[in-house]
Write a protein that holds these residues in place. Sequence first.
Motif, PDB file in Angstrom:
ATOM      1  N   UNK A  48      81.653  -0.356 -43.932  1.00  0.00           N
ATOM      2  CA  UNK A  48      81.211   1.014 -43.606  1.00  0.00           C
ATOM      3  C   UNK A  48      81.810   2.215 -44.523  1.00  0.00           C
ATOM      4  N   UNK A  49      80.954   3.114 -44.762  1.00  0.00           N
ATOM      5  CA  UNK A  49      81.279   4.151 -45.557  1.00  0.00           C
ATOM      6  C   UNK A  49      81.748   5.269 -44.861  1.00  0.00           C
ATOM      7  N   UNK A  50      83.053   5.653 -44.552  1.00  0.00           N
ATOM      8  CA  UNK A  50      83.415   6.735 -43.777  1.00  0.00           C
ATOM      9  C   UNK A  50      83.385   8.324 -44.294  1.00  0.00           C
ATOM     10  N   UNK A  51      82.719   9.032 -43.750  1.00  0.00           N
ATOM     11  CA  UNK A  51      82.236  10.233 -44.422  1.00  0.00           C
ATOM     12  C   UNK A  51      83.310  11.524 -43.141  1.00  0.00           C
ATOM     13  N   UNK A  52      83.112  12.675 -43.980  1.00  0.00           N
ATOM     14  CA  UNK A  52      83.756  13.812 -43.008  1.00  0.00           C
ATOM     15  C   UNK A  52      83.195  14.005 -41.728  1.00  0.00           C
ATOM     16  N   UNK A  53      82.075  13.925 -41.470  1.00  0.00           N
ATOM     17  CA  UNK A  53      81.383  13.908 -40.157  1.00  0.00           C
ATOM     18  C   UNK A  53      81.678  13.045 -39.047  1.00  0.00           C
ATOM     19  N   UNK A  54      82.371  11.900 -39.482  1.00  0.00           N
ATOM     20  CA  UNK A  54      82.766  10.829 -38.634  1.00  0.00           C
ATOM     21  C   UNK A  54      84.379  11.534 -38.061  1.00  0.00           C
ATOM     22  N   UNK A  55      84.796  12.513 -38.690  1.00  0.00           N
ATOM     23  CA  UNK A  55      86.053  12.917 -38.066  1.00  0.00           C
ATOM     24  C   UNK A  55      85.783  13.659 -36.846  1.00  0.00           C
ATOM     25  N   UNK A  56      84.578  13.975 -36.432  1.00  0.00           N
ATOM     26  CA  UNK A  56      84.295  14.659 -35.298  1.00  0.00           C
ATOM     27  C   UNK A  56      84.418  13.768 -33.903  1.00  0.00           C
TER      28      UNK A  56
END
Length: 130
Positions: A29-37
């Motif tokens: 997986x590539x964790x991106x800032x939007x996953x912080x939500x």
Amino acid sequence: MFPIHYYDLDFTQVFVFDTFIISQIREGFVLQPQHNEQLRDIIRKHFATKRLVYIANRIHAYNVSPMTYMETSKIENLVGMCIVTTKGASQETAHFESTFYKKKFHITHSLLDAMVWSEAVVDAAGVTDI
């Protein structure tokens, strides 16, 4: 010590304890800032008035955008982050990632050590209610 709640999200498994969260990101997986939500939603639900630490249990290989750490640093009641990994390359990556996170950061090879460290960080932050 058993988790209080468990979440099986599309990109991670999350185990919620009293003073910390353990996350196991899925392979590749590539964790991106939007996953912080989704992380923020879990924190609001279970830690609305309490401090906590985020533990990343790196049992799988995955990537994290450095911007994710900058956004995660903005979560007010998140007082620290710990990366658990036994792989040398992953430890080097975690050291690099730590430069983007603006709060307490710890790298260890033991999940138990991460839990003990987390408890100490929350205790040092003062009263757990905010």
